[in-house]
Design an enzyme around this catalytic site. Structure first.
Site, PDB file in Angstrom:
ATOM      1  N   HIS A 174       0.497  -1.508  -0.294  1.00 60.71           N
ATOM      2  CA  HIS A 174       0.014   0.111  -0.203  1.00 60.71           C
ATOM      3  C   HIS A 174       0.614   1.141  -0.392  1.00 60.71           C
ATOM      4  O   HIS A 174       0.536   2.591  -0.954  1.00 60.71           O
ATOM      5  CB  HIS A 174      -0.569   0.173   1.058  1.00 60.71           C
ATOM      6  CG  HIS A 174      -1.944   0.930   1.305  1.00 60.71           C
ATOM      7  ND1 HIS A 174      -3.933   1.072   0.754  1.00 60.71           N
ATOM      8  CD2 HIS A 174      -1.591   2.596   1.818  1.00 60.71           C
ATOM      9  CE1 HIS A 174      -3.834   2.651   1.274  1.00 60.71           C
ATOM     10  NE2 HIS A 174      -3.111   3.111   1.426  1.00 60.71           N
ATOM     11  N   GLU A 175       1.657   0.976   0.884  1.00 61.72           N
ATOM     12  CA  GLU A 175       2.271   2.690   0.971  1.00 61.72           C
ATOM     13  C   GLU A 175       3.445   2.576  -0.110  1.00 61.72           C
ATOM     14  O   GLU A 175       3.655   3.695  -0.797  1.00 61.72           O
ATOM     15  CB  GLU A 175       3.599   3.026   2.590  1.00 61.72           C
ATOM     16  CG  GLU A 175       2.307   1.938   3.942  1.00 61.72           C
ATOM     17  CD  GLU A 175       1.341   3.609   3.404  1.00 61.72           C
ATOM     18  OE1 GLU A 175       1.943   5.159   3.009  1.00 61.72           O
ATOM     19  OE2 GLU A 175       0.531   3.154   4.179  1.00 61.72           O
TER      20      GLU A 175
HETATM   21 ZN   LIG Z   1      -2.846   5.336   1.756  1.00 60.32          ZN
END
Ligand SMILES: [Zn+2]
Length: 387
Positions: free
Chosen positions: A174-175
């Site tokens: 995600h990051e």
């Molecule tokens: Zn995010």
């Protein structure tokens, strides 16, 4: 956004009914007799989760060695899709000894930017996970992006391998999805560059990148038993995939109801008379068709602070909206051969490199060739489209 929620609500309502029946059965199975109330839901749903979906972390974690997940998973997916490569640096100053730094090279070997990874929990560190940058990309200022990913994973004891949970793996993807949005930025003005986009767009690239964590090719490449290098047994992989669909009627329902309340309050014209809060709320929720007796909104109007003070102001739907975008975009990839350089290049050219220089709907249409559709989101969450 209202049309989107109107399409999401019936499918969610149908799933809630199935889940509520399961929860009632679980209450009865324990020999208890009472009518299900919202405050009972978590307790009995948790029992169902344990019985049907529980992942034994000790069984799973040996397949997720942090460095392997980073280099053979997160970096591998980015390389396959976008052609970028990574080289660890040991000559750059860091603010904490275990922060790692990498130069990111573009497909032609030129320097794209720098990445800092600060994954471990510390006593004096803010909780959660996020991406931001030390330097933003801008051709006006002649700057290349210097980006960091922060998380709060539990640090292994000295001498122990750095094994993480699948939630942590998802967080890394995600990051790094946010990071790619920043790395591929190609804007003149820093205020329009990279992740400087609206709330209902900014989580699209990050959530989209999460999909590669479970992509069969990517998963097989990084999910390796850290001692033997063996692939994860398929039943365990299936269990991880199934767990993602658990309790989605409840989870989506409370969000849809809250998002709808946010939208409706902020749709009142300035000249509207003062409202009876309970009556306004009841009217709004009744129009959605969700069973809010079993699953009330995540926040009630009287304490839904962030729609007033924290700038949501009719923007709370953004989390659900970006789920639709990322599931739909991933479905496009699956339908066009999945993990390929050509697909990645298209996504980079039409989405990731554009920052906030175009309308978001125009960007999505240019990428997909049509408006975003809700089908893949419902499917990924185990919901069937309402007829
Ligand atoms: Zn995010």
């Amino acid at each position: 956004a209202l049309g989107f929620m109107a399409r999401l609500a019936p499918a969610t309502a149908a799933e809630q009914k199935r889940e509520a029946a399961d929860v009632r059965a679980e209450i009865a199975r324990g020999g208890e007799r009472f009518a299900l109330k919202p405050w009972d839901w978590d307790r009995y749903a948790e029992r169902i989760r344990r019985a049907r979906y529980d992942l034994d972390q000790d069984q799973v974690k040996p397949y997720f060695l942090l460095d392997t997940v980073l280099q053979q998973g997160v970096f591998f997916a980015a390389n396959q899709l976008y052609g970028v490569t990574f080289k660890e640096r040991h000559d750059l100053p860091v603010y904490q000894p275990d922060v790692r730094t990498f130069t990111v090279y573009d497909k032609d070997g030129s320097e794209l930017g720098l990445m800092y990874f600060d994954y471990w929990k510390r006593d004096n560190k803010q909780g959660g996970a996020w991406m931001s940058n030390f330097v933003g990309q801008s051709t006006l200022l002649g700057t290349k992006p210097v980006i960091y990913n922060v998380a709060n994973f539990t640090k292994p004891a000295p001498g122990q391998p750095a094994l993480i949970t699948f939630d942590d793996v998802t967080t890394m993807f995600h990051e790094f999805g946010h990071a790619l949005h920043g790395l591929f930025a190609a804007q003149m003005y820093p205020t329009l560059s990279g992740t400087n986009t609206a709330r209902d767009w900014v989580e699209f690239p990050s959530q989209f990148n999460e999909h590669w964590a479970l992509d069969p090719t990517v998963f097989a490449h990084y999910a390796r038993q850290y001692r033997t290098g063996a692939a994860m047994p398929q039943p365990l992989v299936d269990k991880i995939k199934r767990a993602a669909k658990f309790n989605q009627g409840y989870a989506l329902g409370e969000l849809v109801a809250a998002a709808e309340l946010d939208m409706k309050w902020h749709s009142l014209p300035a000249a509207a008379p003062l409202q009876d809060v309970d009556a306004f709320e009841a009217g709004t929720l009744a129009g959605l068709g969700l069973d809010t007796a079993d699953v009330p909104p995540r926040y009630r109007s009287s304490y839904f602070l962030h729609i007033w003070g924290n700038g949501y102001s009719a923007g709370y739907y953004a989390y659900l909206w970006t789920q639709m975008l990322d599931d739909d975009a991933y479905a496009w990839f699956v339908g066009h051969g999945g993990l390929t350089r050509a697909n990645g290049q298209r996504f980079r050219d039409l989405i990731l490199s554009r920052g906030h220089t175009q309308d978001y709907d125009a960007m999505f249409r240019a990428f997909y060739g049509r408006e975003p559709e809700i089908g893949p989101m419902l499917e990924n969450r185990g919901l069937s489209p309402a007829s």
